[in-house]
Design an enzyme around this catalytic site. Sequence first.
Site, PDB file in Angstrom:
ATOM      1  N   ASP A 193       7.399  13.691   5.469  1.00  0.00           N
ATOM      2  CA  ASP A 193       8.344  13.670   4.422  1.00  0.00           C
ATOM      3  C   ASP A 193       9.805  14.161   5.294  1.00  0.00           C
ATOM      4  OD1 ASP A 193       6.659  12.774   2.838  1.00  0.00           O
ATOM      5  OD2 ASP A 193       6.308  14.604   1.467  1.00  0.00           O
ATOM      6  N   ASP A 288      -1.034   9.612  -0.902  1.00  0.00           N
ATOM      7  CA  ASP A 288      -1.622  10.190   0.233  1.00  0.00           C
ATOM      8  C   ASP A 288      -3.081  10.310  -0.041  1.00  0.00           C
ATOM      9  OD1 ASP A 288      -1.333  11.994  -1.877  1.00  0.00           O
ATOM     10  OD2 ASP A 288      -0.239  13.379  -0.840  1.00  0.00           O
TER      11      ASP A 288
END
Length: 360
Positions: A193, A288
């Site tokens: 991220d 995820d």
Amino acid sequence: MGLRDGVSSTGGGGVSTNIEINGVYSPAKEKAARGGGVFSSRSPPILIRRLRQAIGGAKIKILLSLCILFGVFCIGSKIGTLMGWNPHHDSSVASPSRGGYTILINTWKRNSLLKQAVAHYASCSGADAIHVVWSEIDPPSERLKGYLRNIVLSKSQTAHKPNFRFDLNAEDNLNNRFKPIVDLRTDAIFSVDDDVVVPCPTLDFAFTAWQSAPSTMVGFVPRMHWLDVKDGSPYYNYGGWWSVWWMGTYSMVLSKAAFFHKKYLDIYTNEMPSSIHDYVTRERNCEDIAMSLLVANATGAPPIWVKGKIYEIGSSGISSLNGHSNTRNKCLNDFVSLYGEMPLVSTNAKAVDASREWFW
């Protein structure tokens, strides 16, 4: 040469043997015959005895050291087998033509964080390429693209500069972060991220761990699951960091900071059930978890948690929203229903850089 023994009385009343050679008395020969000589074979000197003892002690120490090393090797081999690691991995993973890794940064309207992330990862010697997953309606400005290209060139520490590119998407969708990428030069993908910074030495160590098990996920953010009963039916709970810390086990590593093989981009996009894609699109969450289940289903092995300090430089994210934990629980159970079984495998092992740890 004639030898003749003679007998004489000693001053102390004892009996001694005198040795004559050619009729000449030799005290040295007499002393040697009595066993009192300095180099007598029956009574080695103290220095020689101590030397022999020291050599014997050294041999014992060397033997013990070899036994300890052999034991460590056997234990390491056993752990590797249990973890599904393969030290003799496919040479194509580590060959110079496929060396290094591709940084895949997922971002969303946080250009200041994106600039920091790109600048940092450009300085890591193992970064072969940096791709930014862009899912905003408006494309990145020419000013932003120019700035990031320049920062990559200036921050790179190697003669081979990382290839930098934006991967543009027409819609905002979390599935975008796992779309296949054409012309990749590496097998290894490091998904991260835009608000997560992993120090370069720590990242390189994780890459080494991934090379030993290139089919599994290797990352820094562990999560777990456990079976419970809800309303009389089996129910899986999703456990965050504190659950991992308390229980000492994990079964997932989140893609916010994890290595995986590039083949999983294609499997996620083209082979995973479309119902899971639709679920992620609708809930705007859990991509995820979907990737963790996909990899576990493909390998039948647990992921690898790498011990290392990482830094989260953002102030907020999806995980800070109310009801996040309940949403994750629901995602996990819904995905398991779609798979028809629970593919996740739990473990309590983790990869540690021995050069930075005390063992004794």
